[in-house]
Design a protein around this motif. Structure first.
Motif, mmCIF file in Angstrom:
data_model
loop_
_atom_site.group_PDB
_atom_site.id
_atom_site.type_symbol
_atom_site.label_atom_id
_atom_site.label_comp_id
_atom_site.label_asym_id
_atom_site.label_seq_id
_atom_site.Cartn_x
_atom_site.Cartn_y
_atom_site.Cartn_z
ATOM 1 N N ALA A 1 0.860 -1.193 0.000
ATOM 2 C CA ALA A 1 0.000 0.000 0.000
ATOM 3 C C ALA A 1 0.889 1.234 0.000
ATOM 4 O O ALA A 1 1.763 1.378 0.850
ATOM 5 C CB ALA A 1 -0.909 -0.019 1.221
ATOM 6 N N LEU A 2 0.670 2.060 -0.989
ATOM 7 C CA LEU A 2 1.451 3.297 -1.057
ATOM 8 C C LEU A 2 0.864 4.293 -0.073
ATOM 9 O O LEU A 2 -0.334 4.480 0.016
ATOM 10 C CB LEU A 2 1.414 3.868 -2.472
ATOM 11 N N ILE A 3 1.737 4.971 0.649
ATOM 12 C CA ILE A 3 1.257 5.833 1.726
ATOM 13 C C ILE A 3 0.484 7.014 1.173
ATOM 14 O O ILE A 3 -0.569 7.380 1.634
ATOM 15 C CB ILE A 3 2.448 6.306 2.604
ATOM 16 N N SER A 4 1.007 7.603 0.130
ATOM 17 C CA SER A 4 0.254 8.698 -0.476
ATOM 18 C C SER A 4 -0.200 8.273 -1.860
ATOM 19 O O SER A 4 0.436 7.470 -2.508
ATOM 20 C CB SER A 4 1.117 9.954 -0.540
ATOM 21 N N LYS A 5 -1.316 8.852 -2.299
ATOM 22 C CA LYS A 5 -1.831 8.492 -3.634
ATOM 23 C C LYS A 5 -0.821 8.922 -4.686
ATOM 24 O O LYS A 5 -0.277 10.009 -4.603
ATOM 25 C CB LYS A 5 -3.150 9.236 -3.879
ATOM 26 N N PRO A 6 -0.618 8.086 -5.717
ATOM 27 C CA PRO A 6 0.327 8.471 -6.767
ATOM 28 C C PRO A 6 -0.275 9.597 -7.587
ATOM 29 O O PRO A 6 -1.495 9.735 -7.673
ATOM 30 C CB PRO A 6 0.486 7.210 -7.614
ATOM 31 N N GLN A 7 0.589 10.437 -8.181
ATOM 32 C CA GLN A 7 0.108 11.512 -9.049
ATOM 33 C C GLN A 7 -0.624 10.879 -10.216
ATOM 34 O O GLN A 7 -0.081 9.995 -10.861
ATOM 35 C CB GLN A 7 1.298 12.330 -9.582
ATOM 36 N N PRO A 8 -1.840 11.336 -10.519
ATOM 37 C CA PRO A 8 -2.521 10.750 -11.688
ATOM 38 C C PRO A 8 -1.718 11.078 -12.939
ATOM 39 O O PRO A 8 -1.294 12.220 -13.113
ATOM 40 C CB PRO A 8 -3.888 11.413 -11.712
ATOM 41 N N ALA A 9 -1.492 10.132 -13.759
ATOM 42 C CA ALA A 9 -0.650 10.345 -14.936
ATOM 43 C C ALA A 9 -1.402 11.099 -16.025
ATOM 44 O O ALA A 9 -0.813 11.696 -16.898
ATOM 45 C CB ALA A 9 -0.153 9.015 -15.474
ATOM 46 N N VAL A 10 -2.718 10.997 -15.996
ATOM 47 C CA VAL A 10 -3.505 11.731 -16.996
ATOM 48 C C VAL A 10 -4.608 12.486 -16.277
ATOM 49 O O VAL A 10 -4.865 12.283 -15.117
ATOM 50 C CB VAL A 10 -4.130 10.775 -18.031
ATOM 51 N N LYS A 11 -5.270 13.324 -17.025
ATOM 52 C CA LYS A 11 -6.315 14.157 -16.453
ATOM 53 C C LYS A 11 -7.444 13.328 -15.849
ATOM 54 O O LYS A 11 -7.715 12.227 -16.276
ATOM 55 C CB LYS A 11 -6.899 15.082 -17.537
ATOM 56 N N GLU A 12 -8.098 13.927 -14.888
ATOM 57 C CA GLU A 12 -9.171 13.288 -14.126
ATOM 58 C C GLU A 12 -10.186 12.545 -14.984
ATOM 59 O O GLU A 12 -10.533 11.429 -14.733
ATOM 60 C CB GLU A 12 -9.889 14.383 -13.339
ATOM 61 N N LYS A 13 -10.667 13.181 -16.011
ATOM 62 C CA LYS A 13 -11.812 12.612 -16.746
ATOM 63 C C LYS A 13 -11.460 11.297 -17.443
ATOM 64 O O LYS A 13 -12.314 10.508 -17.740
ATOM 65 C CB LYS A 13 -12.349 13.618 -17.766
ATOM 66 N N ALA A 14 -10.208 11.073 -17.690
ATOM 67 C CA ALA A 14 -9.849 9.852 -18.411
ATOM 68 C C ALA A 14 -9.555 8.688 -17.496
ATOM 69 O O ALA A 14 -9.400 7.578 -17.940
ATOM 70 C CB ALA A 14 -8.657 10.124 -19.322
ATOM 71 N N THR A 15 -9.428 8.944 -16.222
ATOM 72 C CA THR A 15 -9.081 7.833 -15.336
ATOM 73 C C THR A 15 -9.986 7.795 -14.133
ATOM 74 O O THR A 15 -10.666 8.764 -13.802
ATOM 75 C CB THR A 15 -7.645 7.934 -14.779
ATOM 76 N N ALA A 16 -9.943 6.674 -13.481
ATOM 77 C CA ALA A 16 -10.641 6.564 -12.193
ATOM 78 C C ALA A 16 -9.797 5.644 -11.348
ATOM 79 O O ALA A 16 -9.200 4.699 -11.868
ATOM 80 C CB ALA A 16 -12.019 5.969 -12.409
ATOM 81 N N PRO A 17 -9.716 5.919 -10.088
ATOM 82 C CA PRO A 17 -8.883 5.036 -9.255
ATOM 83 C C PRO A 17 -9.501 3.631 -9.221
ATOM 84 O O PRO A 17 -10.706 3.491 -9.184
ATOM 85 C CB PRO A 17 -8.948 5.672 -7.867
ATOM 86 N N MET A 18 -8.636 2.639 -9.275
ATOM 87 C CA MET A 18 -9.136 1.271 -9.226
ATOM 88 C C MET A 18 -8.646 0.631 -7.942
ATOM 89 O O MET A 18 -7.621 0.983 -7.416
ATOM 90 C CB MET A 18 -8.668 0.488 -10.441
ATOM 91 N N VAL A 19 -9.415 -0.291 -7.485
ATOM 92 C CA VAL A 19 -9.090 -0.914 -6.198
ATOM 93 C C VAL A 19 -8.701 -2.368 -6.419
ATOM 94 O O VAL A 19 -9.348 -3.080 -7.181
ATOM 95 C CB VAL A 19 -10.326 -0.850 -5.249
ATOM 96 N N LEU A 20 -7.664 -2.790 -5.755
ATOM 97 C CA LEU A 20 -7.202 -4.166 -5.884
ATOM 98 C C LEU A 20 -7.761 -4.991 -4.742
ATOM 99 O O LEU A 20 -7.619 -4.636 -3.586
ATOM 100 C CB LEU A 20 -5.659 -4.187 -5.839
ATOM 101 N N HIS A 21 -8.481 -6.050 -5.088
ATOM 102 C CA HIS A 21 -9.030 -6.916 -4.032
ATOM 103 C C HIS A 21 -8.172 -8.132 -3.825
ATOM 104 O O HIS A 21 -7.840 -8.786 -4.794
ATOM 105 C CB HIS A 21 -10.450 -7.345 -4.412
#
Lengths: 369, 137
Positions: free
Chosen positions: B117-137
């Motif tokens: 688990a990364l302590i801080s969220k990684p910088q989004p590589a692309v603009k908001e509208k093109a991505t959404a955070p995904m969760v690993l189960h």
């Protein structure tokens, strides 16, 4: 490659098949097919072998990624390092594995036995189109490939082992009476024309059989079934010699069609039928005839390995139904043709039989598991 | 019934596909479940010249290696064939099916360790509208 268009998502229904490197050249040369009826498990056939197709699932997530050298224009941020985007087109639930198996050919005999070629057919000159359509049990090569799960080479070998013949494009087996008649005619002519049993001239033999009423192709087939080639005459006619074992076995089977008989009576009848110059011995009949002791007498009856199922489980089941206990020397001729890829004959015995040995010097006995 | 298996790529030209394999399941956040097309899963990196890889999905980081497959995997695609209509005949069964080999896979990038688990969220590589955070189960 249209299917890898990320716009269309997981399209095209890509499947993953786990194969050995050795299949690649076969596939590249268009020599691989899946065969089977809709209600059967598919098998994959190369030119000469048959493989069962087994689905092996995985709980892992396996992302299938086709090649791309496109730098995607999804990244429309100018500050962006141009990242390469690899599109996942599918999460594969597993793989299909290929396992070599023996071809399933029992059905072949069943199919061809539906309409064996007989006397009535050979004498019937009038084969109108209408009649042809109403005949069932007629199969062309393509029909057989469509219905059977075997590679081309294995199918050809199966046809050969049944002594099948292609007539008017249909694969046929000759019915017993017909086969018997043509062989007897051949043997009769050997005596009549004083031919040497080790040097039969193809043209001469076929010619005589034709005048006796047998179609040319069937006469030639008779030579192929009951004789061995001696000489491939270049430009001249081929020379054949009678196959001693095949003919003696055939004659024995004909005699035993009447049913069980005492061995002495059988041997006497058999010796009388066997052509001059041929030597018949009882051990020629292994895998064809069984002995049974009833009181003081030994009786014999027909029990041919060629009439038994070719799958091991069913073969052993029939064998143990016939006889609860077998000695190896009696059992061997009835199991040596069983081929299961990956399983040796010892392995087969281990899997399907129970081996007992009353004393150290006694013969081991095999019975059902 | 026969289904032909062929490869239209030509000898030696079969494109090489890749497999990224990880234990577990990758899931999109509920609000993005219906819009999976073109959704970024994560970022795959090879930090050095060795065969070590990192795969960052959401705020999880996985480490893995490139592995050669003992037996190559072929990727097949089903093609429905259309038989030509025969004159005067009612062609109910329009053609059969063919399987086309469209790729070969000889290696996979396998991630089999627990994600970090990364302590801080990684910088989004692309603009908001093109991505959404995904969760690993």
């Amino acid at each position: 490659m249209d299917i890898i268009d990320p716009q269309s998502g997981c399209s095209g229904g890509a499947e993953a098949v786990l194969v050995d490197e050795k299949f690649l050249p076969e596939i590249l040369h268009q020599r691989v097919t899946l065969r089977g009826q809709p209600d059967e498990d598919a098998v994959l056939c190369t030119v000469s072998k048959t493989y069962a197709v087994k689905f092996v699932g995985t709980s892992n997530s396996v992302f299938l990624i086709p090649p791309t050298d496109k730098v995607s224009n999804l990244c429309n941020n100018k500050d962006d390092n141009n990242m390469v985007v690899a599109s996942v087109i599918k999460v594969a639930p597993g793989c299909m594995e290929l396992v070599e198996v023996a071809p399933k050919l029992d059905k072949l005999k069943l199919l061809l036995s539906q309409n064996p070629y007989s006397f009535s057919e050979s004498s019937d000159m009038d084969i109108s189109e209408e009649r042809e359509k109403t005949r069932i049990g007629l199969y062309r090569w393509d029909d057989l490939v469509d219905r059977l799960q075997a590679s081309d080479k294995e199918l050809r070998m199966g046809l050969q082992s049944l002594s099948a013949i292609e007539i008017d494009g249909y694969w046929r087996i000759l019915d017993d009476k017909y086969m018997n008649a043509i062989l007897n005619m051949l043997l009769h002519n050997v005596i009549l024309n004083d031919w040497s049993i080790n040097a039969l001239n193809e043209d001469e033999v076929v010619g005589v059989l034709e005048t006796d009423g047998f179609p040319r192709n069937i006469a030639t087939h008779c030579l192929q079934v009951y004789c061995c080639k001696v000489d491939e005459g270049v430009g001249l006619s081929t020379t054949w010699k009678l196959d001693e074992r095949r003919i003696c076995v055939h004659l024995a089977r004909e005699i035993l069609k009447e049913g069980k008989m005492k061995i002495e009576i059988f041997m006497e009848k058999w010796m009388r039928r066997v052509p001059d110059g041929m030597h018949a011995s009882f051990d020629m009949l292994e895998g064809e005839v069984l002995k049974e002791k009833l009181g003081m007498d030994t009786w014999v009856y027909s029990f041919s390995v060629s009439s038994l199922p070719s799958t091991p489980a069913e073969r052993f089941s029939v064998l143990f139904q016939e006889r609860a206990k077998w000695e190896w020397k009696d059992l061997q001729p009835y199991v040596r043709d069983l081929k299961v890829p990956g399983l040796s004959s010892e392995g087969l015995l281990l899997k399907y039989t129970r081996r007992t040995q009353p004393t150290m010097d006694a013969e081991p006995i095999f019975s059902a598991r | 019934m026969q289904i032909k298996v062929k490869c239209s790529c030509g000898e030696g030209n079969c494109p090489e596909w890749a497999i990224v394999e990880l234990q577990g399941v990758v899931q999109a956040q509920p609000s993005f479940e219906n819009r999976l097309q073109n959704l970024q899963i994560g970022v795959l990196c090879r930090p050095s010249s060795q065969e070590n890889y990192t795969f960052t999905v959401g705020y999880h980081e996985l480490t893995g290696t490139k592995v050669s497959l003992k037996k190559p995997i072929l990727v097949l695609r089903k093609i429905k064939l259309r038989k030509e209509e025969e004159e005067g005949e009612d062609d109910v069964n329009s053609g059969g099916v063919e399987l086309d080999v469209i790729g070969v896979i000889r290696h996979k990038i396998l991630f089999k360790t627990r994600p970090k688990a990364l302590i801080s969220k990684p910088q989004p590589a692309v603009k908001e509208k093109a991505t959404a955070p995904m969760v690993l189960h």
